[in-house]
Design an enzyme around this catalytic site. Sequence first.
Site, PDB file in Angstrom:
ATOM      1  N   ASP A  72       2.892  12.090   9.166  1.00 26.27           N
ATOM      2  CA  ASP A  72       1.643  12.595   9.588  1.00 26.27           C
ATOM      3  C   ASP A  72       0.971  11.534  10.576  1.00 26.27           C
ATOM      4  O   ASP A  72      -0.061  11.304  10.827  1.00 26.27           O
ATOM      5  CB  ASP A  72       0.613  12.451   8.413  1.00 26.27           C
ATOM      6  CG  ASP A  72       0.503  11.408   7.606  1.00 26.27           C
ATOM      7  OD1 ASP A  72       1.125  10.198   8.171  1.00 26.27           O
ATOM      8  OD2 ASP A  72       0.036  11.018   6.639  1.00 26.27           O
TER       9      ASP A  72
ATOM     10  N   HIS B   1       2.327   7.702   7.847  1.00 24.26           N
ATOM     11  CA  HIS B   1       3.161   7.462   6.732  1.00 24.26           C
ATOM     12  C   HIS B   1       4.724   7.888   7.274  1.00 24.26           C
ATOM     13  O   HIS B   1       4.943   8.783   8.000  1.00 24.26           O
ATOM     14  CB  HIS B   1       2.961   8.572   5.561  1.00 24.26           C
ATOM     15  CG  HIS B   1       1.646   8.022   4.920  1.00 24.26           C
ATOM     16  ND1 HIS B   1       0.412   8.590   4.995  1.00 24.26           N
ATOM     17  CD2 HIS B   1       1.316   6.862   4.104  1.00 24.26           C
ATOM     18  CE1 HIS B   1      -0.505   8.288   4.572  1.00 24.26           C
ATOM     19  NE2 HIS B   1      -0.017   7.020   3.941  1.00 24.26           N
TER      20      HIS B   1
ATOM     21  N   SER C 174       1.017  -1.249  -0.112  1.00 27.76           N
ATOM     22  CA  SER C 174      -0.186   0.086  -0.062  1.00 27.76           C
ATOM     23  C   SER C 174       0.923   1.200  -0.097  1.00 27.76           C
ATOM     24  O   SER C 174       2.059   1.320  -0.533  1.00 27.76           O
ATOM     25  CB  SER C 174      -0.872  -0.044   1.217  1.00 27.76           C
ATOM     26  OG  SER C 174      -0.152  -0.349   2.498  1.00 27.76           O
TER      27      SER C 174
END
Length: 242
Positions: A184, A187, A14
């Site tokens: 954040d 990530h 992902s």
Amino acid sequence: MVGPRRPQFVLFGSSIVQKSFGNGGWGAILADTYARKADIVMRGYGGWNSRNALQVLDQIFPKDAAVQPSLVITYFGGNDSMKPIPAELSSHVPLPEFIENMKKIATHLKSLSEKTRVIFLGVPPANDEMIIQFYGERAARSNEGGRIYSEATLKLCQELEVKAIDLWTIMQQKNDWLTTCFTDGVHLASEGSKIVAKEIMRALEEAEWEPSLYWKLMPSEFVGISPFDSEGNNGTIINSNM
């Protein structure tokens, strides 16, 4: 001039994979380390979960391909671990389904060829306060949710004899992980990516695979053609005066 085919390492997963080729990302670190030794191929898809991966697994990794990857580094679980509500903001996959999905992915990858090696990355930790800061009180990701899916991944890999890296535990051993490892809360910043790259390299060095996929033990491409080549057969400098 085209030489022998270089080994191919595929990064499959992902957004942590998709963003890994950015500045200071772990994919970029691997690509730099394996220059002239292996091709690092990114197959990362932001927002995906293990359910999405299964839908295209045969297309990305066809069993009848003429050339199969030497290594597949796989990451799913962060999005799967999201809280199921609010549904429109969540990629949640129930834990039993996630485990079954990852089992199917691992089985498929291992079947590609006798020389295809597989490493699974466990779900990294998350900074809950930073997540709320960036995504609000309704944020669906959490450090605890990641732990549960990480432990499930590690247990499955042990059962299937697939190498796995426990990022959830390893990253939290860094004293300032909460403030340095994320952009954040989810990530990875460059410091987080350095840890991922380091642990992948450690796993490759320790693996008793033939041939070895550890960069220091792999041959370099087209060594000796130029007297100004900076790399020798074992990675040593031949002539650094350019």
